[in-house]
Enzyme design. Structure first.
Site, mmCIF file in Angstrom:
data_model
loop_
_atom_site.group_PDB
_atom_site.id
_atom_site.type_symbol
_atom_site.label_atom_id
_atom_site.label_comp_id
_atom_site.label_asym_id
_atom_site.label_seq_id
_atom_site.Cartn_x
_atom_site.Cartn_y
_atom_site.Cartn_z
ATOM 1 N N GLU A 11 45.021 26.772 46.188
ATOM 2 C CA GLU A 11 45.387 27.956 46.969
ATOM 3 C C GLU A 11 45.138 27.680 48.451
ATOM 4 O OE1 GLU A 11 43.007 31.577 46.548
ATOM 5 O OE2 GLU A 11 44.843 32.689 46.153
ATOM 6 N N GLN A 15 39.265 27.973 42.507
ATOM 7 C CA GLN A 15 40.345 27.761 43.467
ATOM 8 C C GLN A 15 39.815 26.929 44.636
ATOM 9 O OE1 GLN A 15 41.458 31.930 44.113
ATOM 10 N NE2 GLN A 15 43.369 31.583 42.984
ATOM 11 N N ASP A 44 36.396 30.841 44.205
ATOM 12 C CA ASP A 44 37.238 30.223 45.237
ATOM 13 C C ASP A 44 36.292 29.503 46.181
ATOM 14 O OD1 ASP A 44 40.169 31.231 47.003
ATOM 15 O OD2 ASP A 44 38.642 29.824 47.687
ATOM 16 N N GLU A 66 36.680 37.870 41.907
ATOM 17 C CA GLU A 66 36.589 36.790 42.896
ATOM 18 C C GLU A 66 35.929 37.257 44.182
ATOM 19 O OE1 GLU A 66 40.313 35.578 44.552
ATOM 20 O OE2 GLU A 66 39.495 33.775 45.461
#
Ligand SMILES: O=C(O)C(=O)[C@H](O)CO
Ligand SMILES: [Mg+2]
Length: 257
Positions: A241, A205, A179, A143
């Site tokens: 998140e 995310q 993300d 990530e």
């Protein structure tokens, strides 16, 4: 609409961790993710999952000494033995929790370390992790995390570098954890990034920017991105998140629209 997982390290923090699984289920989530399960025996966590009837979607490999500021081991040349041990611990938990995805934190860039050495170490470690998790049919995520706001010094702080590293690692069960909050800070251009790399994206995310709060609280137009993910046939999970602006339940309005 994609399927959403509640990140229990960010959401439902109004109650102790063991109670968050049932709270997430009551709010309509069918899957959960979080940072680390290692403070509890795996069989206890499995019980919380079973009682709440939610799926374990993802968790992170052990990060080193998180409290001391470490943010992963994968790029650190002197820590490869510890990394291998962390893989075995995460593998044990993934088997008990029936979890098909883990995220491997890259680590902070050590002072004075040759960049090529860090990348060589990261690639070797990810290949090792991939081969171990392949034994249970699981996927290892990497990530890109922004080093400007949230994680100063983080080694994998560029989206293009993340996708390039996937090629270098060359394992079909290593994918990118996109993300979108971090990607927005790092480079923006979210829709084109998703479209151009959908085949390499294993997990998504979300949080809004600025503030890392609920979708709809900032500049990112998530309804457009959710429709894009659907149109591209993304069948993975989207991890929520984000930090609720008030309470978790009060902040779930975006999910009901
Ligand atoms: O920081 C993030 O966005 C993550 O998803 C990591 O897994 C935890 O720091
Ligand atoms: Mg994230």
């Amino acid at each position: 609409m994609p399927k959403f997982a509640a990140n229990l390290s960010f959401l439902f923090t109004e109650v102790p961790f063991p109670e968050r699984f049932a709270r997430a289920a009551a709010a309509g989530f069918t899957g959960v993710e979080y940072l680390f399960p290692y403070d509890w025996p795996a069989h206890e966590v499995a019980q919380w999952l079973q009682s709440a009837d939610v799926e374990q979607v993802l968790f992170n490999l052990p990060p080193g000494d998180w409290a001391a500021g470490e943010r992963g081991l994968a790029c650190l040349p002197q820590r490869q033995g510890e990394f291998a041990e962390s893989v075995e611990q995460a593998l044990d938990y993934a088997m008990v929790l029936d979890c098909e995805r883990v995220h491997c934190l890259a680590g902070l860039r050590p002072a004075g370390c040759d960049e090529a050495m860090l990348e060589t170490t990261f690639v070797a470690n990810l290949r090792h992790a991939a081969d171990r998790f392949a034994t249970i049919g699981a996927t290892v995520m990497i990530e890109p995390i922004n080093s400007r706001i949230d994680m100063p010094g983080y080694w994998l702080d560029d989206v293009g570098k993340g996708f390039r590293l996937l090629q270098a690692v060359d394992r079909s069960n290593v994918k990118l954890q996109l993300d979108l909050y971090h990607a927005q800070i790092i480079q923006g251009d979210l829709a084109r990034t998703i479209e151009a790399n959908i085949g390499d994206i294993g997990h998504v995310q979300i949080a809004d920017n600025p503030g890392r709060h609920e979708p709809g609280s900032g500049e990112i137009h998530y309804p457009f991105l959710f429709e894009l993910l659907d149109r591209l046939g993304y069948t993975g999970w989207v991890g929520c998140e984000y930090k609720p602006q008030t309470t978790t339940e009060a902040g779930l309005g975006w999910l009901r629209r």
